[in-house]
Write a protein that holds these residues in place. Sequence first.
Motif, PDB file in Angstrom:
ATOM      1  N   ALA A 150     -14.436 -21.320  37.700  1.00 12.22           N
ATOM      2  CA  ALA A 150     -14.971 -21.384  38.989  1.00 12.22           C
ATOM      3  C   ALA A 150     -15.321 -22.668  39.425  1.00 12.22           C
ATOM      4  N   LEU A 151     -15.068 -23.078  40.714  1.00  9.78           N
ATOM      5  CA  LEU A 151     -15.242 -24.226  41.221  1.00  9.78           C
ATOM      6  C   LEU A 151     -16.122 -24.143  42.373  1.00  9.78           C
ATOM      7  N   ALA A 152     -17.268 -24.880  42.272  1.00 11.81           N
ATOM      8  CA  ALA A 152     -18.304 -25.042  43.292  1.00 11.81           C
ATOM      9  C   ALA A 152     -17.860 -26.103  44.144  1.00 11.81           C
ATOM     10  N   LEU A 153     -17.930 -26.036  45.575  1.00 15.27           N
ATOM     11  CA  LEU A 153     -17.855 -27.268  46.371  1.00 15.27           C
ATOM     12  C   LEU A 153     -19.157 -27.599  46.767  1.00 15.27           C
ATOM     13  N   SER A 154     -19.961 -28.773  46.368  1.00 11.11           N
ATOM     14  CA  SER A 154     -21.249 -28.881  47.093  1.00 11.11           C
ATOM     15  C   SER A 154     -21.116 -30.084  47.743  1.00 11.11           C
ATOM     16  N   PRO A 155     -21.647 -30.076  49.055  1.00 15.14           N
ATOM     17  CA  PRO A 155     -21.777 -31.127  49.858  1.00 15.14           C
ATOM     18  C   PRO A 155     -22.557 -32.396  49.190  1.00 15.14           C
ATOM     19  N   HIS A 156     -23.654 -32.354  48.943  1.00  9.56           N
ATOM     20  CA  HIS A 156     -24.550 -33.261  48.168  1.00  9.56           C
ATOM     21  C   HIS A 156     -24.905 -32.982  46.794  1.00  9.56           C
ATOM     22  N   LEU A 157     -25.480 -33.867  46.243  1.00  5.43           N
ATOM     23  CA  LEU A 157     -25.811 -33.742  44.816  1.00  5.43           C
ATOM     24  C   LEU A 157     -27.078 -32.952  44.564  1.00  5.43           C
ATOM     25  N   ASP A 158     -27.090 -31.866  44.772  1.00  2.00           N
ATOM     26  CA  ASP A 158     -28.114 -30.884  44.469  1.00  2.00           C
ATOM     27  C   ASP A 158     -27.877 -29.575  45.270  1.00  2.00           C
ATOM     28  N   VAL A 175     -16.866 -23.785  34.423  1.00  2.00           N
ATOM     29  CA  VAL A 175     -17.644 -23.830  35.802  1.00  2.00           C
ATOM     30  C   VAL A 175     -17.574 -25.431  36.147  1.00  2.00           C
ATOM     31  N   VAL A 176     -17.138 -25.633  37.150  1.00  2.00           N
ATOM     32  CA  VAL A 176     -16.781 -27.082  37.720  1.00  2.00           C
ATOM     33  C   VAL A 176     -17.661 -27.207  38.931  1.00  2.00           C
ATOM     34  N   VAL A 177     -18.547 -28.067  38.977  1.00  2.00           N
ATOM     35  CA  VAL A 177     -19.250 -28.601  40.408  1.00  2.00           C
ATOM     36  C   VAL A 177     -18.976 -29.696  40.708  1.00  2.00           C
ATOM     37  N   ALA A 178     -17.888 -29.779  41.814  1.00  2.00           N
ATOM     38  CA  ALA A 178     -17.564 -31.045  42.554  1.00  2.00           C
ATOM     39  C   ALA A 178     -18.356 -31.096  43.789  1.00  2.00           C
ATOM     40  N   THR A 179     -18.923 -32.461  43.655  1.00  2.00           N
ATOM     41  CA  THR A 179     -19.730 -32.918  44.933  1.00  2.00           C
ATOM     42  C   THR A 179     -18.937 -33.789  45.665  1.00  2.00           C
ATOM     43  N   LEU A 220      -7.896 -28.992  43.765  1.00  2.00           N
ATOM     44  CA  LEU A 220      -7.773 -27.376  43.762  1.00  2.00           C
ATOM     45  C   LEU A 220      -6.132 -27.329  42.991  1.00  2.00           C
ATOM     46  N   GLN A 221      -5.497 -28.161  43.364  1.00  2.00           N
ATOM     47  CA  GLN A 221      -3.933 -27.924  42.754  1.00  2.00           C
ATOM     48  C   GLN A 221      -4.274 -28.358  41.450  1.00  2.00           C
ATOM     49  N   GLU A 222      -4.977 -29.135  40.702  1.00  2.00           N
ATOM     50  CA  GLU A 222      -5.373 -29.390  39.426  1.00  2.00           C
ATOM     51  C   GLU A 222      -5.901 -28.270  38.742  1.00  2.00           C
ATOM     52  N   ALA A 223      -6.883 -27.918  39.348  1.00  2.00           N
ATOM     53  CA  ALA A 223      -8.005 -26.903  38.501  1.00  2.00           C
ATOM     54  C   ALA A 223      -7.449 -25.499  38.731  1.00  2.00           C
ATOM     55  N   ARG A 224      -6.963 -25.151  39.832  1.00  2.00           N
ATOM     56  CA  ARG A 224      -6.243 -23.876  40.457  1.00  2.00           C
ATOM     57  C   ARG A 224      -7.449 -22.651  39.938  1.00  2.00           C
ATOM     58  N   PRO A 225      -8.525 -23.015  40.437  1.00  2.00           N
ATOM     59  CA  PRO A 225      -9.818 -21.924  40.163  1.00  2.00           C
ATOM     60  C   PRO A 225      -9.330 -20.584  40.713  1.00  2.00           C
ATOM     61  N   ALA A 274      -7.654 -18.646  46.426  1.00  2.00           N
ATOM     62  CA  ALA A 274      -8.959 -18.175  45.546  1.00  2.00           C
ATOM     63  C   ALA A 274      -9.818 -17.525  46.298  1.00  2.00           C
ATOM     64  N   PRO A 275     -10.550 -16.417  45.832  1.00  2.00           N
ATOM     65  CA  PRO A 275     -11.733 -15.830  46.557  1.00  2.00           C
ATOM     66  C   PRO A 275     -12.875 -16.851  46.785  1.00  2.00           C
ATOM     67  N   ILE A 276     -13.640 -16.549  47.592  1.00  2.00           N
ATOM     68  CA  ILE A 276     -14.955 -17.633  47.955  1.00  2.00           C
ATOM     69  C   ILE A 276     -15.957 -16.861  48.122  1.00  2.00           C
ATOM     70  N   LEU A 277     -17.040 -17.372  47.309  1.00  2.00           N
ATOM     71  CA  LEU A 277     -18.500 -17.017  47.576  1.00  2.00           C
ATOM     72  C   LEU A 277     -18.980 -17.813  48.333  1.00  2.00           C
ATOM     73  N   TRP A 278     -19.488 -17.765  49.572  1.00  2.00           N
ATOM     74  CA  TRP A 278     -20.163 -18.526  50.700  1.00  2.00           C
ATOM     75  C   TRP A 278     -21.501 -18.392  50.215  1.00  2.00           C
ATOM     76  N   TRP A 279     -22.166 -19.326  49.565  1.00  2.00           N
ATOM     77  CA  TRP A 279     -23.812 -19.016  49.206  1.00  2.00           C
ATOM     78  C   TRP A 279     -24.539 -19.648  50.240  1.00  2.00           C
ATOM     79  N   ARG A 280     -25.917 -18.927  50.107  1.00  2.00           N
ATOM     80  CA  ARG A 280     -26.785 -19.150  51.318  1.00  2.00           C
ATOM     81  C   ARG A 280     -27.644 -20.666  50.959  1.00  2.00           C
ATOM     82  N   ASP A 281     -27.669 -21.643  52.145  1.00  2.00           N
ATOM     83  CA  ASP A 281     -27.924 -22.874  51.502  1.00  2.00           C
ATOM     84  C   ASP A 281     -29.545 -23.053  51.412  1.00  2.00           C
TER      85      ASP A 281
END
Length: 245
Positions: free
Chosen positions: A4-12, A32-36, A124-129, A158-165
């Motif tokens: 699972a790859l989380a694409l986080s705008p900011h560090l939090d 689980v990878v969190v990429a900020t 995305l190419q490397e991790a292939r989430p 990949a499917p996306i879970l769009w979280w509520r900010d």
Amino acid sequence: MPLALALSPHLDDAAFSAGGVLARMAGEGWEVVVATIFTATVPEPRGFALACQTDKGLPPEADYMAIRRAEDLDACAALGARAVHLPLREAPHRGYHSAAELFAAPRSDDMAHLQAHDAIAPLLQEARPDLILAPQAIGGHVDHVLTVRAIQLLDPRAPILWWRDFPYITRADTPRRPFVAMMDRFPETELPTDPAAKHAACAAYATQLGYQFGGPEGLARALATTEGRERARVQGEAPVLARAA
């Protein structure tokens, strides 16, 4: 092992908004990878960018983003996730000069979504989430908006879970939902969470707690209002774990 790859705008952002499900997934055997995205140090900040640092009690000479990246490593450890820090500058270093501008429409000359696209694509190419998690940009912060735009340009398979900010979803003064038409096309689901791990991860962002919540006690109260629940819009076929427990 699924990833699972989380694409986080900011560090939090990932921990605040989806830390519960990320920790739950890590506990269930996911990688689980969190990429900020916006984590770059900018030497000798000035004006509003410097104020964003000093209003959190940090002196002008401090490397604010280095401190924040270290907090993120601790937060991701609490989630059972691996942290990745991409080298883009936050909005105050890209010509936004006030808090009001951060929550207005992105500047016409701000090409950060293209830079984010170029930074995320090789990841995305490397991790292939097997699953991506990302913000809905509720609240309308420009860095969140441009993150969504970058993901739209990438059009990942990949499917996306769009979280509520969070915490914007709790604030009456930041109700903007710039992608509501898109998000409303996707079904909303409640996610299984690990509230204790989420709290520990959120608490690791010590520089943000006073500004965002009034301190650790305020964080605890804010998280308590959610009752440990997290919801997301589901684009594509979500894994079984990502459905309501």
